[in-house]
Scaffold this motif. Structure first.
Motif, short mmCIF file in Angstrom:
data_model
loop_
_atom_site.label_atom_id
_atom_site.label_comp_id
_atom_site.label_asym_id
_atom_site.label_seq_id
_atom_site.Cartn_x
_atom_site.Cartn_y
_atom_site.Cartn_z
N GLY A 1 14.50 -3.54 5.09
CA GLY A 1 12.99 -4.18 4.96
C GLY A 1 12.38 -3.71 4.28
N LYS A 2 12.47 -2.23 3.89
CA LYS A 2 11.66 -1.60 2.94
C LYS A 2 11.41 -2.18 1.58
N LEU A 3 10.09 -2.39 1.22
CA LEU A 3 9.69 -2.77 0.01
C LEU A 3 9.84 -1.58 -1.19
N ILE A 4 10.61 -1.85 -2.09
CA ILE A 4 11.01 -0.87 -3.31
C ILE A 4 10.59 -1.43 -4.80
N SER A 5 10.05 -2.67 -4.96
CA SER A 5 9.65 -3.10 -6.14
C SER A 5 8.57 -4.18 -6.00
N VAL B 1 7.74 0.04 -9.19
CA VAL B 1 9.11 0.53 -8.45
C VAL B 1 9.07 1.80 -7.82
N ASP B 2 9.68 1.81 -6.66
CA ASP B 2 9.83 3.04 -5.80
C ASP B 2 10.64 4.21 -6.55
N PRO B 3 9.94 5.22 -6.80
CA PRO B 3 10.47 6.30 -7.42
C PRO B 3 11.91 6.81 -7.19
N ALA B 4 12.45 6.40 -6.13
CA ALA B 4 13.85 6.75 -5.41
C ALA B 4 14.56 5.67 -6.16
N HIS B 5 14.25 4.58 -6.55
CA HIS B 5 14.97 3.58 -6.96
C HIS B 5 14.82 3.11 -8.38
N ARG B 6 14.20 3.85 -9.14
CA ARG B 6 14.33 3.52 -10.64
C ARG B 6 15.60 3.72 -11.22
N ILE C 1 0.85 -1.25 0.04
CA ILE C 1 -0.09 -0.08 -0.09
C ILE C 1 0.68 1.36 0.03
N ASP C 2 2.04 1.21 0.92
CA ASP C 2 2.86 2.42 0.81
C ASP C 2 3.57 2.60 -0.72
N LEU C 3 4.09 1.61 -1.31
CA LEU C 3 4.56 1.38 -2.41
C LEU C 3 3.71 2.03 -3.51
N SER C 4 2.42 1.45 -3.31
CA SER C 4 1.37 2.08 -4.41
C SER C 4 1.29 3.50 -4.25
N ALA C 5 1.12 3.94 -2.94
CA ALA C 5 0.74 5.54 -2.76
C ALA C 5 1.97 6.46 -3.19
N SER C 6 3.30 5.69 -2.98
CA SER C 6 4.22 6.62 -3.71
C SER C 6 4.23 6.85 -5.20
N LEU C 7 3.56 6.00 -5.87
CA LEU C 7 3.31 6.14 -7.32
C LEU C 7 2.00 6.81 -7.64
N GLY C 8 1.29 7.33 -6.49
CA GLY C 8 0.09 7.86 -6.66
C GLY C 8 -1.00 6.78 -7.26
N TRP C 9 -1.02 5.83 -6.99
CA TRP C 9 -1.86 4.51 -7.16
C TRP C 9 -2.69 4.13 -6.09
N ASP C 10 -3.80 3.62 -6.18
CA ASP C 10 -4.55 3.39 -5.11
C ASP C 10 -5.13 1.88 -4.79
N TYR C 11 -4.06 1.18 -4.83
CA TYR C 11 -4.44 -0.37 -4.38
C TYR C 11 -5.04 -0.48 -2.97
N SER C 12 -5.80 -0.95 -2.51
CA SER C 12 -6.49 -1.07 -1.38
C SER C 12 -6.14 -2.45 -0.37
N HIS C 13 -6.34 -2.68 0.43
CA HIS C 13 -5.88 -3.82 1.20
C HIS C 13 -6.96 -5.01 0.65
N PRO C 14 -8.16 -5.11 0.30
CA PRO C 14 -8.73 -6.01 -0.42
C PRO C 14 -8.40 -6.45 -1.58
N ASP C 15 -7.91 -5.60 -2.43
CA ASP C 15 -7.41 -5.67 -3.77
C ASP C 15 -6.07 -6.46 -3.67
N LEU C 16 -5.19 -6.10 -2.53
CA LEU C 16 -3.71 -6.67 -2.55
C LEU C 16 -4.23 -8.25 -1.95
N GLN C 17 -5.03 -8.48 -1.06
CA GLN C 17 -5.51 -9.67 -0.61
C GLN C 17 -5.85 -10.43 -1.83
N THR C 18 -6.69 -9.98 -2.73
CA THR C 18 -7.08 -10.80 -3.81
C THR C 18 -5.86 -11.14 -4.76
#
Length: 285
Positions: free
Chosen positions: A47-51, A70-75, A15-32
């Motif tokens: 332990g930070k997820l970057i891709s 991909v996290d914008p800082a690690h493209r 969810i944090d990675l998605s938000a860094s891109l301006g995307w809107d994945y929700s918890h139920p989306d990611l559960q699916t």
């Protein structure tokens, strides 16, 4: 940086990675996604997820690729390509055709990996849904029924013939995620001939899949579900459904984008009938 499988405990990081891109994945989306697909991502030593990337196997005829982030800082470090290749390699049959809906930025990467554009989608959003003065009605020889788990075998059959592949595992998870759904039946023999799901999101409600025998019945399904929503509604239409694409603006929908549908390991999508009027979501096809 470590490339590793992703599981449900990684949802907050996704969810944090998605938000860094301006995307809107929700918890139920990611559960699916994580219960019906295979996902990998890179993590830093802290332990930070970057891709991330995920793939959804639909039997030997098709798989769908999505959630490539991909996290914008690690493209420009090859992380997106590495995660994408990893999930592709996870398929048991390396000859399975793989489809994806690409962002504009992602097209060069996918072309480099061997994907080619075979179609487009029409992404429509209605900030406020308008029921027309003369709404599309269900004809007397059809009727709607609220969708439930007891209809799973029927919607699996409809989905299989519409998509040309078996999405049983995904649809079971998506049905649980939906907040509304309808099944369309022929009056004479009560046979199921279409269905549609409404999926709540953090920003918009997604309508899809939408499967119907013709454009007017697809519009009736869309109208029935859209009238039950509050806020913005989104639907993604395959480019071949030209009549529906022309009619949606009359219902308050505005065309937002026409992203390319790309394919790997094949020159065309599996054989399917013309009943798919709205895809499930860009990640799932």
């Amino acid at each position: 940086m470590n490339l590793q499988p992703l599981h449900t405990e990684d949802i907050p990081s996704l969810i944090d990675l998605s938000a860094s891109l301006g995307w809107d994945y929700s918890h139920p989306d990611l559960q699916t996604i994580l219960t019906s697909g295979i996902a990998y991502g890179h993590k830093t030593p802290t332990g930070k997820l970057i891709s991330s990337a995920a793939i959804f196997p639909y039997g030997p005829k098709l798989a769908s690729l999505g959630m490539v982030m991909v996290d914008p800082a690690h493209r420009r470090l090859g992380l997106g390509q590495a995660a994408t290749q990893k999930v592709m390699d996870s398929l048991p049959d390396k000859t399975t055709p793989i489809t994806l809906v690409a962002t504009e930025q992602g097209v060069p990467l996918y072309e480099k990996m061997g994907y080619r554009t075979v179609s487009t989608l029409h992404k429509f959003i209605a900030e406020t849904y308008h029921t027309p003065q003369n709404p599309t009605k269900i004809p007397n020889h059809h009727h709607l029924q609220q969708l439930s788990k007891t209809h799973l075998d029927e919607i699996l059959h409809l989905d299989r013939t519409a998509l040309g592949a078996d999405r049983g595992k995904f649809l079971q998870a998506r049905l649980q995620q939906s907040n509304a759904g309808v099944i369309l039946r022929r009056q004479t023999d009560n046979t199921a001939v279409g269905y549609a799901l409404s999926i709540p999101g953090t920003v918009v409600t997604i309508l899809g899949p939408v499967i119907a025998p013709d454009t007017d019945l697809a519009l009736a399904l869309i109208d029935h579900l859209a009238r039950q929503t509050n806020g913005a509604v989104r639907i993604d239409i395959p480019s071949e459904q030209t009549a529906l694409i022309e009619k949606l603006p009359l219902h308050g929908f505005i065309l937002q984008a026409t992203p390319p549908v790309m394919l790997f390991n094949a020159n065309h999508l599996p054989q399917r009938n013309p009943t798919l009027y709205g895809i499930a979501a860009q990640a799932f096809g």
